[in-house]
Design a protein around this motif. Structure first.
Motif, PDB file in Angstrom:
ATOM      1  N   PRO A  34       0.589  -1.483   0.175  1.00  0.00           N
ATOM      2  CA  PRO A  34      -0.033   0.076   0.229  1.00  0.00           C
ATOM      3  C   PRO A  34       0.663   0.901   0.331  1.00  0.00           C
ATOM      4  N   SER A  35       2.431   0.925   0.169  1.00  0.00           N
ATOM      5  CA  SER A  35       2.777   2.559   0.295  1.00  0.00           C
ATOM      6  C   SER A  35       3.198   3.041  -1.425  1.00  0.00           C
ATOM      7  N   LEU A  36       2.915   1.992  -2.415  1.00  0.00           N
ATOM      8  CA  LEU A  36       3.188   2.368  -3.871  1.00  0.00           C
ATOM      9  C   LEU A  36       2.143   3.758  -3.815  1.00  0.00           C
ATOM     10  N   GLU A  37       2.202   4.867  -4.162  1.00  0.00           N
ATOM     11  CA  GLU A  37       1.458   5.721  -4.782  1.00  0.00           C
ATOM     12  C   GLU A  37       0.613   5.360  -6.502  1.00  0.00           C
ATOM     13  N   VAL A  38      -0.985   5.102  -5.982  1.00  0.00           N
ATOM     14  CA  VAL A  38      -1.686   5.597  -6.967  1.00  0.00           C
ATOM     15  C   VAL A  38      -2.009   6.421  -7.713  1.00  0.00           C
ATOM     16  N   LYS A  39      -2.441   6.508  -8.794  1.00  0.00           N
ATOM     17  CA  LYS A  39      -2.312   7.316 -10.230  1.00  0.00           C
ATOM     18  C   LYS A  39      -3.075   6.961 -11.077  1.00  0.00           C
ATOM     19  N   PRO A  40      -4.494   7.796 -11.181  1.00  0.00           N
ATOM     20  CA  PRO A  40      -5.316   7.631 -12.480  1.00  0.00           C
ATOM     21  C   PRO A  40      -4.846   7.078 -13.483  1.00  0.00           C
ATOM     22  N   VAL A  41      -5.308   6.576 -14.542  1.00  0.00           N
ATOM     23  CA  VAL A  41      -4.797   5.975 -15.910  1.00  0.00           C
ATOM     24  C   VAL A  41      -6.166   6.314 -16.798  1.00  0.00           C
ATOM     25  N   ALA A  42      -7.645   6.330 -16.626  1.00  0.00           N
ATOM     26  CA  ALA A  42      -8.766   6.653 -16.799  1.00  0.00           C
ATOM     27  C   ALA A  42      -9.917   6.946 -15.791  1.00  0.00           C
ATOM     28  N   VAL A  43     -10.345   7.891 -16.580  1.00  0.00           N
ATOM     29  CA  VAL A  43     -12.437   7.839 -15.756  1.00  0.00           C
ATOM     30  C   VAL A  43     -13.171   8.236 -16.859  1.00  0.00           C
ATOM     31  N   VAL A  44     -14.128   6.873 -16.739  1.00  0.00           N
ATOM     32  CA  VAL A  44     -15.101   7.486 -17.704  1.00  0.00           C
ATOM     33  C   VAL A  44     -16.096   7.557 -16.597  1.00  0.00           C
ATOM     34  N   SER A  45     -16.894   8.934 -17.086  1.00  0.00           N
ATOM     35  CA  SER A  45     -18.132   9.433 -16.105  1.00  0.00           C
ATOM     36  C   SER A  45     -18.966   9.359 -17.784  1.00  0.00           C
ATOM     37  N   PHE A  46     -20.406   9.211 -16.369  1.00  0.00           N
ATOM     38  CA  PHE A  46     -21.913   9.463 -17.423  1.00  0.00           C
ATOM     39  C   PHE A  46     -22.451  10.036 -16.383  1.00  0.00           C
ATOM     40  N   SER A  47     -22.812  11.465 -16.414  1.00  0.00           N
ATOM     41  CA  SER A  47     -24.002  12.206 -16.147  1.00  0.00           C
ATOM     42  C   SER A  47     -25.305  11.800 -15.290  1.00  0.00           C
ATOM     43  N   GLY A  48     -25.251  10.905 -15.185  1.00  0.00           N
ATOM     44  CA  GLY A  48     -26.408  10.783 -14.099  1.00  0.00           C
ATOM     45  C   GLY A  48     -27.907  10.302 -14.943  1.00  0.00           C
ATOM     46  N   ILE A  49     -28.761   9.731 -13.765  1.00  0.00           N
ATOM     47  CA  ILE A  49     -30.293   9.198 -14.365  1.00  0.00           C
ATOM     48  C   ILE A  49     -31.072  10.486 -15.138  1.00  0.00           C
ATOM     49  N   ASP A  50     -31.449  11.264 -14.054  1.00  0.00           N
ATOM     50  CA  ASP A  50     -31.572  12.612 -14.549  1.00  0.00           C
ATOM     51  C   ASP A  50     -31.329  12.829 -16.090  1.00  0.00           C
ATOM     52  N   ARG A  51     -29.977  13.728 -16.581  1.00  0.00           N
ATOM     53  CA  ARG A  51     -30.207  13.670 -16.803  1.00  0.00           C
ATOM     54  C   ARG A  51     -29.920  13.146 -18.262  1.00  0.00           C
ATOM     55  N   LEU A  52     -30.165  11.702 -18.292  1.00  0.00           N
ATOM     56  CA  LEU A  52     -30.986  11.212 -19.732  1.00  0.00           C
ATOM     57  C   LEU A  52     -31.526  11.659 -19.816  1.00  0.00           C
ATOM     58  N   PHE A  53     -32.214  11.020 -18.886  1.00  0.00           N
ATOM     59  CA  PHE A  53     -33.647  11.821 -19.065  1.00  0.00           C
ATOM     60  C   PHE A  53     -34.259  13.031 -19.771  1.00  0.00           C
ATOM     61  N   GLU A  54     -33.252  13.710 -19.258  1.00  0.00           N
ATOM     62  CA  GLU A  54     -33.802  15.400 -20.122  1.00  0.00           C
ATOM     63  C   GLU A  54     -32.940  15.165 -21.853  1.00  0.00           C
ATOM     64  N   ASP A  55     -32.000  14.368 -21.217  1.00  0.00           N
ATOM     65  CA  ASP A  55     -31.249  14.412 -23.289  1.00  0.00           C
ATOM     66  C   ASP A  55     -32.342  13.965 -24.038  1.00  0.00           C
ATOM     67  N   VAL A  56     -33.232  12.503 -23.552  1.00  0.00           N
ATOM     68  CA  VAL A  56     -34.357  11.755 -24.279  1.00  0.00           C
ATOM     69  C   VAL A  56     -35.143  13.061 -24.777  1.00  0.00           C
ATOM     70  N   GLU A  57     -35.432  13.335 -23.584  1.00  0.00           N
ATOM     71  CA  GLU A  57     -36.612  14.694 -23.918  1.00  0.00           C
ATOM     72  C   GLU A  57     -35.855  15.287 -24.981  1.00  0.00           C
ATOM     73  N   TYR A  58     -35.077  16.215 -25.143  1.00  0.00           N
ATOM     74  CA  TYR A  58     -34.845  17.098 -25.846  1.00  0.00           C
ATOM     75  C   TYR A  58     -35.429  16.114 -27.232  1.00  0.00           C
ATOM     76  N   LEU A  59     -34.354  15.125 -27.915  1.00  0.00           N
ATOM     77  CA  LEU A  59     -34.088  14.442 -29.164  1.00  0.00           C
ATOM     78  C   LEU A  59     -35.741  14.349 -29.314  1.00  0.00           C
ATOM     79  N   GLY A  60     -36.403  14.000 -28.330  1.00  0.00           N
ATOM     80  CA  GLY A  60     -37.462  13.205 -29.047  1.00  0.00           C
ATOM     81  C   GLY A  60     -38.537  14.521 -29.677  1.00  0.00           C
ATOM     82  N   LYS A  61     -37.914  15.882 -28.735  1.00  0.00           N
ATOM     83  CA  LYS A  61     -38.731  17.135 -29.167  1.00  0.00           C
ATOM     84  C   LYS A  61     -38.273  17.379 -30.463  1.00  0.00           C
ATOM     85  N   VAL A  62     -37.366  16.885 -30.547  1.00  0.00           N
ATOM     86  CA  VAL A  62     -36.045  18.034 -31.769  1.00  0.00           C
ATOM     87  C   VAL A  62     -36.871  17.086 -33.134  1.00  0.00           C
TER      88      VAL A  62
END
Length: 581
Positions: A34-62
């Protein structure tokens, strides 16, 4: 050129990361100190369920489909009993994080929770039971895989090896949240943190895959791929150097952003003190002399302005120019409709053009612009480029046109060498008689009018062309604006406006059926009809943005829905949708 180098680097960097994470390395993680330093290599982020609903609603209206988000919520509720996932915070991002201690990859998933017990009870109802062992929970998935879960600071942290929890912090890297503030789906790769042995492994696998693809191409086509392999190896060596100079690469997808209905962003940050960092820095505060070559309300526009780095210059001179000459020569050898002299003149033109571009880039500059106004009532095109040795390109072009004039009396009659001079430019004009064009549709004949012409103009340090009604006047107006420089914020600025382009196709398409199908598409495309691509320098980073406007999204969604419906009905080949579908 500069923009392509950036884009190629982004793709190679991303592929390098993905291919340097073989499944066995992830699944067979071994505990380390555990003494070895841990560094990030990659981060994948999904903005969340509410944002998904907002995006789907927007695309539907378009697309003109109301209640699309409600339909998605109902589908989810049928599985979970509510419009979301029980116990999961729908307002916060979730994602996957890959970290390293220098010897192995530590892979974890992060799910934001408001009520961990509620989530456990729901999972149990789905026959996924979490069993507690101290601070760690475990579950056997239906596929036989065992996963481990830790609940910390309102995060459910998921891993394939429970030893990982002793190596990582109590919270995900800040990038998980930071990415979600800018993008619906974001990925950041910390190239500098990838252990060298894994980076080399990933690059080797990329090279092996590319070589296998060339071998398959040679087997299927019977073509000699020696030159393609040489080009690939040279490019790969350049990419290896570039990857060593990159700090981070970020990719972000956003729906309903301030810039576009759908946008995809690639951003690269170089490691300080590298040649790549110097190259980015020197492309600030750019100026162009070709702003007059961008027609107002263009259907298509491309402008590229850059200061190539010494490495770019060397690569273009030693790799790009020779390789393009070889490929053109090979293509010309396979062309059966041209005679020996025509092939020689065409080769002379390409050689002169590539050599002139090389001489221009060798001086550390690149400045070109092309724009076109296309519609059912208009056809105008304008091109300009700052070009060293432009007279050699001019001579090669004229030789080709003079040869065409020998074989075509109409060309000889209407082609005027040195028709006029203007501000150091020599104008060569090919008048086009619309009345003599017997095979074009009447609508296109009316669009072109009788005063349409093709004009080639050249000075000692610039080359320009125009095709338009009153083309000489149009070109002179553009040249007038070359007297002063204009500041530009983008290395590359390009867009296509779909509505006028479809109108143009509805007139010039040879087949009546094609013209009618395109006319059906037109009502689906609003004034917000652009597809854009830009490259810019912002602070110490380079950014490529690809954007799609609402009108284009509406067209794509409606076409996809129509194709799906027609396919279900067995109505192939599939017609294009009407405006009311």
């Amino acid at each position: 050129m500069r923009s392509w180098n950036l884009f190629r680097t982004f793709l190679a960097a991303t592929c390098g990361l993905l291919l340097s994470l073989p499944g066995q390395l992830v699944a067979q993680q071994q505990p380390v100190s555990p003494s070895l330093e841990v560094k990030p290599v990659a981060v994948v982020s999904f903005s969340g369920i509410d944002r998904l609903f907002e995006d789907v609603e927007y695309l539907g209206k378009v697309a003109g489909v109301e209640g699309l988000a409600d339909n998605l919520k109902n589908v989810l509720a049928a599985q979970t009993g509510e419009a979301g996932v029980p116990g999961v915070d729908a307002t916060r991002p979730c994602g996957v994080v890959v970290q390293t201690d220098g010897f192995q990859f530590l892979v974890t998933g992060y799910v934001p929770v408001t009520d961990f017990d509620k989530t456990r009870e729901w999972l149990k109802s789905k026959e996924v039971e979490l069993k507690q062992d101290g601070d760690i929970w475990s579950a056997d998935l239906p596929n036989g895989q065992t996963v481990f879960v830790s609940h910390k600071n309102k995060w459910a942290v998921i891993a394939l090896d429970k030893q990982v929890f002793s190596q990582i912090g109590d919270n995900p890297p800040p990038a998980l949240t930071e990415l979600s503030s800018d993008h619906d789906l974001g990925i950041v790769v910390y190239m500098a943190n990838i252990p060298p042995m894994f980076k080399q492994l990933g690059l080797s696998m990329i090279q092996q895959g590319m070589d296998m693809a060339l071998q398959q191409q040679a087997k299927e086509t019977g073509q000699d791929v020696t030159e393609q392999r040489k080009m690939m190896q040279q490019s790969f060596q350049q990419v290896q150097v570039m990857l060593d100079e990159i700090d981070t690469v970020t990719v972000g997808l956003t729906v309903n952003s301030p810039r576009a209905a759908v946008s995809l962003v690639f951003t690269v940050v170089p490691r300080p003190g590298t040649e790549y960092a110097r190259s980015i820095r020197q492309n600030r505060d750019l100026k162009t002399r070709l702003s007059g070559f961008v027609l107002p309300d263009s259907t298509f526009m491309l402008r590229e302005t850059a200061r190539p780095s010494p490495r770019d210059i060397e690569q273009f001179k030693t790799m790009t120019i020779p390789n393009y000459k070889k490929l053109f020569t090979k293509a010309l050898d396979e062309e059966k409709t041209l005679g020996k002299k025509e092939k020689r003149l065409a080769t002379d033109l390409v050689d002169a053009l590539l050599d002139a571009v090389g001489a221009t880039i060798d001086k550390g500059t690149l400045d070109l612009a092309f724009s076109a106004q296309l519609s059912d009532q208009q056809l105008s095109m304008l091109f300009g480029m700052m070009l060293e040795n432009a007279t050699k390109v001019e001579d090669a072009f004229l030789n080709l046109l003079k040869e065409a004039a020998k074989n075509d009396p109409d060309v000889k009659e209407h082609f005027h060498v040195n028709a006029t001079e203007y501000k150091g430019f020599r104008f060569h004009v090919l008048d086009l008689s619309v009345s003599d064009m017997k095979d074009i549709p009447e609508a296109m004949r009316q669009m072109l009018r009788e005063d349409v012409a093709f004009v080639l103009a050249s000075s000692d340090h610039a080359f320009a062309m125009a095709f338009a009604p009153k083309a000489v006047d149009l070109l002179k107006k553009a040249i007038d604006q070359m007297d002063s420089e204009s500041s530009v914020s983008k290395l590359l600025d390009m867009y296509i406006a779909l509505n006028p382009l479809l109108k143009f196709i509805s007139v010039v398409a040879e087949e009546q059926e094609t013209r009618e199908q395109v006319q059906q598409l037109l009502p689906l495309v609003s004034e917000k009809d652009r597809v854009t691509l830009t490259t810019s320098i912002e602070a110490e980073k380079a950014t490529i943005r690809f954007g799609i406007d609402e009108g284009v999204v509406k067209l794509l969604i409606n076409m996809a829905m129509t194709l799906q419906r027609k396919a279900a009905e067995g109505g192939l080949p599939l017609p294009v949708p009407s405006a009311n579908e």
